[in-house]
Motif scaffolding. Sequence first.
Motif, PDB file in Angstrom:
ATOM      1  N   VAL A 290       0.866  -1.180   0.000  1.00 36.95           N
ATOM      2  CA  VAL A 290       0.000   0.000   0.000  1.00 36.95           C
ATOM      3  C   VAL A 290       0.906   1.235   0.000  1.00 36.95           C
ATOM      4  O   VAL A 290       1.753   1.397   0.877  1.00 36.95           O
ATOM      5  N   VAL A 291       0.726   2.065  -1.019  1.00 33.70           N
ATOM      6  CA  VAL A 291       1.486   3.306  -1.109  1.00 33.70           C
ATOM      7  C   VAL A 291       0.601   4.386  -0.499  1.00 33.70           C
ATOM      8  O   VAL A 291      -0.420   4.770  -1.066  1.00 33.70           O
ATOM      9  N   LEU A 292       0.987   4.830   0.679  1.00 35.06           N
ATOM     10  CA  LEU A 292       0.152   5.754   1.441  1.00 35.06           C
ATOM     11  C   LEU A 292       0.636   7.173   1.154  1.00 35.06           C
ATOM     12  O   LEU A 292       1.803   7.493   1.374  1.00 35.06           O
ATOM     13  N   ILE A 293      -0.276   8.012   0.661  1.00 34.60           N
ATOM     14  CA  ILE A 293       0.138   9.368   0.278  1.00 34.60           C
ATOM     15  C   ILE A 293      -0.224  10.355   1.377  1.00 34.60           C
ATOM     16  O   ILE A 293      -1.367  10.419   1.822  1.00 34.60           O
ATOM     17  N   GLY A 294       0.775  11.131   1.782  1.00 39.32           N
ATOM     18  CA  GLY A 294       0.555  12.172   2.779  1.00 39.32           C
ATOM     19  C   GLY A 294       0.871  13.539   2.195  1.00 39.32           C
ATOM     20  O   GLY A 294       1.416  13.651   1.084  1.00 39.32           O
ATOM     21  N   ALA A 295       0.491  14.563   2.929  1.00 38.24           N
ATOM     22  CA  ALA A 295       0.833  15.931   2.540  1.00 38.24           C
ATOM     23  C   ALA A 295       1.137  16.681   3.835  1.00 38.24           C
ATOM     24  O   ALA A 295       0.658  16.288   4.903  1.00 38.24           O
ATOM     25  N   PRO A 296       1.933  17.751   3.735  1.00 41.40           N
ATOM     26  CA  PRO A 296       2.386  18.417   4.972  1.00 41.40           C
ATOM     27  C   PRO A 296       1.340  19.363   5.561  1.00 41.40           C
ATOM     28  O   PRO A 296       1.543  20.560   5.619  1.00 41.40           O
ATOM     29  N   ASP A 297       0.208  18.830   5.964  1.00 45.71           N
ATOM     30  CA  ASP A 297      -0.757  19.643   6.713  1.00 45.71           C
ATOM     31  C   ASP A 297      -1.342  18.793   7.828  1.00 45.71           C
ATOM     32  O   ASP A 297      -1.437  17.566   7.701  1.00 45.71           O
ATOM     33  N   LEU A 298      -1.729  19.460   8.916  1.00 44.51           N
ATOM     34  CA  LEU A 298      -2.102  18.702  10.109  1.00 44.51           C
ATOM     35  C   LEU A 298      -3.317  17.789   9.939  1.00 44.51           C
ATOM     36  O   LEU A 298      -3.290  16.660  10.424  1.00 44.51           O
ATOM     37  N   PRO A 299      -4.381  18.229   9.253  1.00 48.08           N
ATOM     38  CA  PRO A 299      -5.515  17.297   9.079  1.00 48.08           C
ATOM     39  C   PRO A 299      -5.102  16.006   8.371  1.00 48.08           C
ATOM     40  O   PRO A 299      -5.530  14.916   8.755  1.00 48.08           O
TER      41      PRO A 299
END
Length: 412
Positions: A290-299
């Motif tokens: 599973v390639v889990l995508i994140g982004a640099p924001d708290l939510p």
Amino acid sequence: MADKIRVLIVDDIAETRENIRRLLQFERDMEVVGGARTGKEAITMARDTQPHVVIMDINMPDMDGITATEAVLKELPNTQIIILSVQNEPDYMRRAMLAGARDFLPKPPSADELVSTIRKVGQRALTQAAIAPSVQGPGAPVSASPAHGVHGKIIVVYSPRGGVGRTMVSTNLALALQTEDTPTIIVDAALQFGDVAACLNLQTRNSLIDLVDQVGELDTELVDRISVHHPSGLKVIAAPARPEQAEAVQGPQVSKVLRFLATMFHYVVVDTSSALNESTIGAIDSSDIVVLIGAPDLPTIKNLRIFFELSEALNLTPQKIVLIMNRMDKRYGISAEKVADLLKQPILAQIPLDDRVVPLSTNNGEPLILQDRTKPVARAILEMAQAIKTRLAEIAHSNQEEKKPAAVAKVR
Ligand SMILES: Nc1ncnc2c1ncn2[C@@H]1O[C@H](COP(=O)(O)OP(=O)(O)OP(=O)(O)O)[C@@H](O)[C@H]1O
Ligand SMILES: [Mg+2]
């Protein structure tokens, strides 16, 4: 398109493996297919990845590079082995030659020497493979036209937050993985508002629903009919045109369709929606990774944390989840290190924010990986694709290791 030289790096020191990988990553005729830490791991990884060239260290903990060379060549006689050795080891060199090694490089090798040696011996392996393809063994690269019987990998791209770049990552990842040797299909399992086809500038009335509806009668001809063909060679199974068509879909049906596709394609890349609904869970259930995508924001980080908490319930081992941070930018004030620290999870790759290149490519239906590959976002995606391939090889290796004691127990 000419075949790439597939390179396996064997060294017990992570830094050495990483340095060599970095030196090779911009060589367009080469592809690093894995990194092994020990001689034993080298043998299983070679079996799994069928390299043309192996860069082999000599001193390793469980089995030395010379014994590993012998073992690899027994199974894959066309493979060319380059030994890395510290100077003044004439005895080792002689033994390595007797074991069948093709060449030697000093440790650490210079970039020029490394690339030219790999190219020289790699060409030899490619020629031999073309003359006697069967010698490459059962896991040899599959033919350009997908055929039944492949053990493909299912790569599910997921994020518990909308709009973070799942579709951007999954489409570009699929294009990075697609080669003549590794036919790839992307499946849009974001069933309600999927936009994979649009991002690839393709139109079709067919969708994943057509396969789900005929899940008991799947065959290669049906898949061929339902999929759309991108000019790159990538095949695409689109999401349905209308959201209500997704309503009756059950997770196990989606799993079954994806597993069938993995018998036809080397890589099955799956785009998902942010909801943990039937199709997402069905996809995750069948996944190899599973390639889990994140982004640099708290939510987003908060949702990622919840996902990690749920991962065990989803039958996901830590090895099976790789975290990719997208839209990274210093101005946001949250670094990758900070995210890794907050989540207590390692980050496999980072993709920078690029407000010009990325939205333009999305809007024009021209994936950025097919444009200028030297742009930072494209380079980051290529590095990510490479890291995912390496992780897949590591997972395959762990699975094999896990099976071993069971087999012994059975014999007893
Ligand atoms: N690294 C990036 N830099 C700049 N813009 C980006 C980046 N990644 C994605 N985008 C843009 O963000 C938007 C959302 O991306 P994308 O559609 O891939 O996200 P998603 O997670 O699939 O969203 P959805 O929840 O709608 O499925 C798009 O306009 C895309 O071009
Ligand atoms: Mg999307």
